[in-house]
Design a protein around this motif. Structure first.
Motif, mmCIF file in Angstrom:
data_model
loop_
_atom_site.group_PDB
_atom_site.id
_atom_site.type_symbol
_atom_site.label_atom_id
_atom_site.label_comp_id
_atom_site.label_asym_id
_atom_site.label_seq_id
_atom_site.Cartn_x
_atom_site.Cartn_y
_atom_site.Cartn_z
ATOM 1 N N VAL A 99 0.945 -1.515 0.131
ATOM 2 C CA VAL A 99 0.207 0.210 0.018
ATOM 3 C C VAL A 99 0.995 0.925 0.038
ATOM 4 C CG1 VAL A 99 -1.451 1.694 1.930
ATOM 5 C CG2 VAL A 99 -1.402 -1.077 1.367
ATOM 6 N N LEU A 100 0.658 1.898 -1.220
ATOM 7 C CA LEU A 100 1.571 3.609 -0.624
ATOM 8 C C LEU A 100 0.622 5.111 -1.278
ATOM 9 C CD1 LEU A 100 4.224 2.311 -4.063
ATOM 10 C CD2 LEU A 100 4.516 2.210 -1.461
ATOM 11 N N VAL A 101 0.612 5.088 -0.447
ATOM 12 C CA VAL A 101 -0.587 6.157 0.363
ATOM 13 C C VAL A 101 -0.038 7.108 0.807
ATOM 14 C CG1 VAL A 101 -2.700 7.082 1.151
ATOM 15 C CG2 VAL A 101 -2.245 5.014 -0.066
ATOM 16 N N GLU A 150 0.771 19.155 -2.359
ATOM 17 C CA GLU A 150 -0.257 17.555 -2.640
ATOM 18 C C GLU A 150 0.934 17.034 -3.466
ATOM 19 O OE1 GLU A 150 -3.699 15.301 -5.421
ATOM 20 O OE2 GLU A 150 -3.869 17.886 -5.786
ATOM 21 N N GLN A 151 1.691 18.265 -3.986
ATOM 22 C CA GLN A 151 2.828 17.813 -4.718
ATOM 23 C C GLN A 151 4.472 17.554 -4.017
ATOM 24 O OE1 GLN A 151 4.695 21.115 -7.628
ATOM 25 N NE2 GLN A 151 2.160 21.661 -8.297
ATOM 26 N N ASP A 152 4.184 18.004 -2.672
ATOM 27 C CA ASP A 152 4.568 17.919 -1.750
ATOM 28 C C ASP A 152 4.675 15.724 -1.240
ATOM 29 O OD1 ASP A 152 6.869 19.966 -1.125
ATOM 30 O OD2 ASP A 152 4.933 20.815 -0.160
ATOM 31 N N ALA A 153 3.380 15.652 -1.406
ATOM 32 C CA ALA A 153 2.759 14.253 -1.110
ATOM 33 C C ALA A 153 3.575 13.271 -2.327
ATOM 34 C CB ALA A 153 2.071 14.258 -0.768
ATOM 35 N N LEU A 192 6.913 9.511 -4.780
ATOM 36 C CA LEU A 192 8.061 8.950 -5.627
ATOM 37 C C LEU A 192 9.469 8.238 -5.333
ATOM 38 C CD1 LEU A 192 6.852 11.799 -8.316
ATOM 39 C CD2 LEU A 192 6.550 9.061 -8.269
ATOM 40 N N ARG A 193 9.536 9.161 -3.767
ATOM 41 C CA ARG A 193 11.061 9.465 -3.224
ATOM 42 C C ARG A 193 10.625 7.746 -3.149
ATOM 43 N NH1 ARG A 193 10.691 14.272 -1.749
ATOM 44 N NH2 ARG A 193 10.041 14.034 0.278
ATOM 45 N N HIS A 194 10.086 6.844 -2.298
ATOM 46 C CA HIS A 194 9.561 4.969 -2.057
ATOM 47 C C HIS A 194 10.410 4.453 -2.760
ATOM 48 C CE1 HIS A 194 5.968 5.025 0.992
ATOM 49 N NE2 HIS A 194 5.626 6.420 0.029
ATOM 50 N N ASP A 195 10.850 3.535 -1.849
ATOM 51 C CA ASP A 195 11.597 2.578 -2.587
ATOM 52 C C ASP A 195 11.609 0.814 -2.362
ATOM 53 O OD1 ASP A 195 13.565 1.018 -4.332
ATOM 54 O OD2 ASP A 195 14.718 0.906 -2.076
ATOM 55 N N PRO A 196 10.411 0.735 -3.859
ATOM 56 C CA PRO A 196 10.872 1.130 -5.090
ATOM 57 C C PRO A 196 9.095 2.228 -5.087
ATOM 58 C CG PRO A 196 9.754 -1.224 -4.509
ATOM 59 C CD PRO A 196 9.799 -0.963 -3.461
ATOM 60 N N ARG A 197 9.520 2.545 -6.134
ATOM 61 C CA ARG A 197 9.153 4.171 -7.062
ATOM 62 C C ARG A 197 7.695 2.991 -7.368
ATOM 63 N NH1 ARG A 197 9.025 5.468 -11.634
ATOM 64 N NH2 ARG A 197 10.752 5.044 -11.971
#
Length: 150
Positions: free
Chosen positions: A25-27, A40-43, A48-53
């Motif tokens: 889950v990526l929220v 919202e752009q910050d969120a 987009l910095r999650h690994d894996p993206r």
């Protein structure tokens, strides 16, 4: 995340889908006020910095597509080669973004018309009125969700 029911219902449905498909889950949450666009752009940037993206991001508000495209550009990601993007919106301008953005409309025009029709039926005490109505969403696929052939 906004404090109205709409985003919570969407996240709940997404979490259920992820659970059924054994997917992570990526929220990322964001505040609605006072600076909605920046937050919202910050969120999206955090997402987009999650690994894996994530390979795709779907925005749930009308301006989300613009914010996701901006965040993708800030991260040097090419849509749709590096990231697929779509959003829930009735905004016709998404046909002219770079790239054109895939949208889903929840048909607020039809929902409103059905609600008015039902209200009038209740006011006029009409019997035999089917109170179950359906406004089918419309998917408009565009280039933002079509991966180029490699």
């Amino acid at each position: 995340m906004h404090d109205d029911a709409y985003p919570h219902l969407i996240v709940d449905a997404y979490r259920s889908w992820c659970e059924e498909h054994a997917a992570p889950v990526l929220v990322e949450e964001f505040a609605s006020l006072p600076d909605y666009f920046t937050t919202e752009q910050d969120a999206v940037s955090r997402l987009l910095r999650h690994d894996p993206r994530p390979d795709a991001v779907i925005g749930v508000y009308s301006d989300s597509g613009h914010n996701i495209l901006a965040a993708a550009r800030q991260h040097g990601l090419r849509v749709p080669r590096d990231l697929l993007v779509g959003c829930i919106s009735e905004d016709p301008d998404y046909a002219t973004t770079t790239p054109p953005l895939t949208t889903v409309t929840l048909r607020p025009d039809q929902v409103g018309a059905e609600a008015v029709d039902l209200l009038i039926a209740v006011i006029n005490a009409r019997s035999g009125v089917d109170r179950r109505r359906r406004a089918e969403p419309i998917l408009t696929p565009r280039r933002s969700t079509r991966r180029p052939v490699r």
